[in-house]
Design a protein around this motif. Sequence first.
Motif, PDB file in Angstrom:
ATOM      1  N   SER A  23       0.848  -1.189   0.000  1.00 31.97           N
ATOM      2  CA  SER A  23       0.000   0.000   0.000  1.00 31.97           C
ATOM      3  C   SER A  23       0.886   1.243   0.000  1.00 31.97           C
ATOM      4  N   ARG A  24       0.286   2.396  -0.181  1.00 32.78           N
ATOM      5  CA  ARG A  24       1.040   3.646  -0.071  1.00 32.78           C
ATOM      6  C   ARG A  24       1.593   3.823   1.337  1.00 32.78           C
ATOM      7  N   THR A  25       0.837   3.380   2.325  1.00 31.11           N
ATOM      8  CA  THR A  25       1.293   3.502   3.712  1.00 31.11           C
ATOM      9  C   THR A  25       2.547   2.680   3.956  1.00 31.11           C
ATOM     10  N   SER A  26       2.555   1.413   3.483  1.00 25.94           N
ATOM     11  CA  SER A  26       3.739   0.576   3.678  1.00 25.94           C
ATOM     12  C   SER A  26       4.916   1.103   2.870  1.00 25.94           C
ATOM     13  N   MET A  27       4.667   1.633   1.673  1.00 27.59           N
ATOM     14  CA  MET A  27       5.748   2.226   0.876  1.00 27.59           C
ATOM     15  C   MET A  27       6.298   3.475   1.557  1.00 27.59           C
ATOM     16  N   ASP A  28       5.417   4.287   2.103  1.00 27.96           N
ATOM     17  CA  ASP A  28       5.829   5.492   2.823  1.00 27.96           C
ATOM     18  C   ASP A  28       6.763   5.142   3.975  1.00 27.96           C
ATOM     19  N   ARG A  29       6.416   4.124   4.750  1.00 27.88           N
ATOM     20  CA  ARG A  29       7.233   3.714   5.896  1.00 27.88           C
ATOM     21  C   ARG A  29       8.572   3.140   5.439  1.00 27.88           C
ATOM     22  N   PHE A  30       8.535   2.350   4.379  1.00 29.56           N
ATOM     23  CA  PHE A  30       9.766   1.764   3.839  1.00 29.56           C
ATOM     24  C   PHE A  30      10.744   2.845   3.391  1.00 29.56           C
ATOM     25  N   LEU A  31      10.277   3.773   2.582  1.00 30.45           N
ATOM     26  CA  LEU A  31      11.159   4.815   2.045  1.00 30.45           C
ATOM     27  C   LEU A  31      11.718   5.698   3.150  1.00 30.45           C
ATOM     28  N   LYS A  32      10.912   6.020   4.132  1.00 32.15           N
ATOM     29  CA  LYS A  32      11.392   6.844   5.238  1.00 32.15           C
ATOM     30  C   LYS A  32      12.469   6.125   6.049  1.00 32.15           C
ATOM     31  N   GLN A  33      12.320   4.816   6.231  1.00 31.87           N
ATOM     32  CA  GLN A  33      13.336   4.054   6.962  1.00 31.87           C
ATOM     33  C   GLN A  33      14.656   4.025   6.188  1.00 31.87           C
ATOM     34  N   PHE A  65       7.062  10.521  -5.461  1.00 35.74           N
ATOM     35  CA  PHE A  65       6.709   9.989  -4.147  1.00 35.74           C
ATOM     36  C   PHE A  65       7.983   9.609  -3.387  1.00 35.74           C
ATOM     37  N   VAL A  66       8.927   8.978  -4.076  1.00 32.23           N
ATOM     38  CA  VAL A  66      10.212   8.607  -3.482  1.00 32.23           C
ATOM     39  C   VAL A  66      10.969   9.852  -3.025  1.00 32.23           C
ATOM     40  N   GLN A  67      11.024  10.847  -3.850  1.00 28.93           N
ATOM     41  CA  GLN A  67      11.775  12.059  -3.542  1.00 28.93           C
ATOM     42  C   GLN A  67      11.160  12.828  -2.380  1.00 28.93           C
ATOM     43  N   GLU A  68       9.849  12.814  -2.268  1.00 35.52           N
ATOM     44  CA  GLU A  68       9.184  13.495  -1.157  1.00 35.52           C
ATOM     45  C   GLU A  68       9.513  12.847   0.183  1.00 35.52           C
ATOM     46  N   ARG A  69       9.998  11.613   0.162  1.00 28.18           N
ATOM     47  CA  ARG A  69      10.410  10.921   1.394  1.00 28.18           C
ATOM     48  C   ARG A  69      11.908  11.059   1.658  1.00 28.18           C
ATOM     49  N   GLY A  70      12.602  11.902   0.918  1.00 22.69           N
ATOM     50  CA  GLY A  70      13.991  12.223   1.239  1.00 22.69           C
ATOM     51  C   GLY A  70      15.051  11.505   0.442  1.00 22.69           C
ATOM     52  N   LEU A  71      14.664  10.750  -0.587  1.00 17.70           N
ATOM     53  CA  LEU A  71      15.628  10.060  -1.438  1.00 17.70           C
ATOM     54  C   LEU A  71      15.742  10.776  -2.776  1.00 17.70           C
ATOM     55  N   GLU A  72      16.903  10.672  -3.407  1.00 19.70           N
ATOM     56  CA  GLU A  72      17.164  11.455  -4.601  1.00 19.70           C
ATOM     57  C   GLU A  72      16.369  10.989  -5.814  1.00 19.70           C
ATOM     58  N   ARG A  73      16.347   9.660  -6.044  1.00 21.54           N
ATOM     59  CA  ARG A  73      15.689   9.168  -7.247  1.00 21.54           C
ATOM     60  C   ARG A  73      15.770   7.654  -7.307  1.00 21.54           C
ATOM     61  N   ILE A  74      15.218   7.074  -8.363  1.00 20.80           N
ATOM     62  CA  ILE A  74      15.399   5.663  -8.694  1.00 20.80           C
ATOM     63  C   ILE A  74      16.614   5.588  -9.620  1.00 20.80           C
ATOM     64  N   VAL A  75      17.618   4.822  -9.229  1.00 20.81           N
ATOM     65  CA  VAL A  75      18.879   4.793  -9.969  1.00 20.81           C
ATOM     66  C   VAL A  75      18.883   3.697 -11.033  1.00 20.81           C
ATOM     67  N   ASN A  76      18.539   2.479 -10.630  1.00 16.03           N
ATOM     68  CA  ASN A  76      18.602   1.319 -11.517  1.00 16.03           C
ATOM     69  C   ASN A  76      17.316   0.515 -11.419  1.00 16.03           C
ATOM     70  N   THR A  77      17.009  -0.212 -12.478  1.00 14.55           N
ATOM     71  CA  THR A  77      15.926  -1.191 -12.417  1.00 14.55           C
ATOM     72  C   THR A  77      16.448  -2.544 -12.891  1.00 14.55           C
ATOM     73  N   PHE A  78      16.064  -3.589 -12.182  1.00 10.90           N
ATOM     74  CA  PHE A  78      16.510  -4.946 -12.489  1.00 10.90           C
ATOM     75  C   PHE A  78      15.430  -5.628 -13.329  1.00 10.90           C
ATOM     76  N   HIS A  79      15.799  -6.028 -14.541  1.00  5.47           N
ATOM     77  CA  HIS A  79      14.867  -6.676 -15.455  1.00  5.47           C
ATOM     78  C   HIS A  79      14.868  -8.183 -15.163  1.00  5.47           C
ATOM     79  N   ALA A  80      14.042  -8.587 -14.230  1.00  3.45           N
ATOM     80  CA  ALA A  80      14.009  -9.987 -13.787  1.00  3.45           C
ATOM     81  C   ALA A  80      13.117 -10.793 -14.732  1.00  3.45           C
ATOM     82  N   ALA A  81      13.700 -11.221 -15.828  1.00  8.39           N
ATOM     83  CA  ALA A  81      12.933 -11.919 -16.867  1.00  8.39           C
ATOM     84  C   ALA A  81      12.548 -13.327 -16.433  1.00  8.39           C
TER      85      ALA A  81
END
Length: 314
Positions: A23-33, A65-81
């Motif tokens: 959920s947005r709530t669990s993502m919010d808590r994760f990013l803040k941690q 949403f990530v940046q509003e929680r204090g992180l700069e950005r998404i750097v990499n994405t893993f293409h898990a085929a």
Amino acid sequence: MKWSYMDHWRSMSPHGPIDQWESRTSMDRFLKQVAAVGYDAIDTFDFRWYQIMGEYGSVANYQEFVQERGLERIVNTFHAADYDPRVYAPHVPETHANILEDFRVTMDRWSGIELDNIIVMPATLYYDMEPVTEDKIKTTAELWNKVGAITKDAGVKLTCHHEFFCGIQSRAELDTFYAHTDPELVNLFVDTAQHCIASVDPIDFYESYADRVTGFHFKDTRHQDLIGDYRRRPDSEIMADTTEKWFHEMGDEGGLVDFENFMRAVVRHGYEGYLSVEHDKANKLGGDHAESTAIARWYAKNVLEKVAAEEVAR
């Protein structure tokens, strides 16, 4: 020196274990941690695109949403085929058209933000590729040269991550693969634990290909696979009865990776990108993702950053 966190995560909720995408709530808590203990950014998995679109509407909205929680950005994405020798296997030429189209679609999906790398495991699971021959590795390399051209056109580096159960995992196989790939199109993402498990010295391997390295997964292991666990079906990390937990955080007392000398090599070669920390399956045997994430960041700040500063001062 900037640190990114690869977003493996599990936590408990009133209705049992969840990941941060619940959920947005669990993502919010994760990013803040993650931000609170000092990470600068995050990495994620390409398959999360579906959840991103459903919850946030676009990758740009999720990054905001990530940046509003204090992180700069998404750097990499893993293409898990989902590798399948019938339809999606780099060593099988008949599947290449399907794979190339998959990457055209993928790069369009992530075009709303600026990524550094799209990370791939460049071969199927070992048991689906063996016997691993030079011809199969050459065929695999030909595919990734073409994929690298697609990602380069999109402004993103293609970089290869070799799990210990990947069809290309021994030092001889790795050297053959990189000899047949174009260094302008195909890069290397060094996972310290995965290479160590496969009996490949991560420091020596990194130093041999430092000019092609565009990222790292910093994590430790207490074990090497000396009996062929990389052949176990359907998942070597889960099915191996020799090893209940393959991965541990940096600074683990029983860890096999020499992180201090690894960091010295990283500094000597002038690497300037983000350093990614990963804790795959950290919750096994009573472990905790939040705890491992904090411990690893402590080690990065109080050990590795000091080692790096000393190396720079030499």
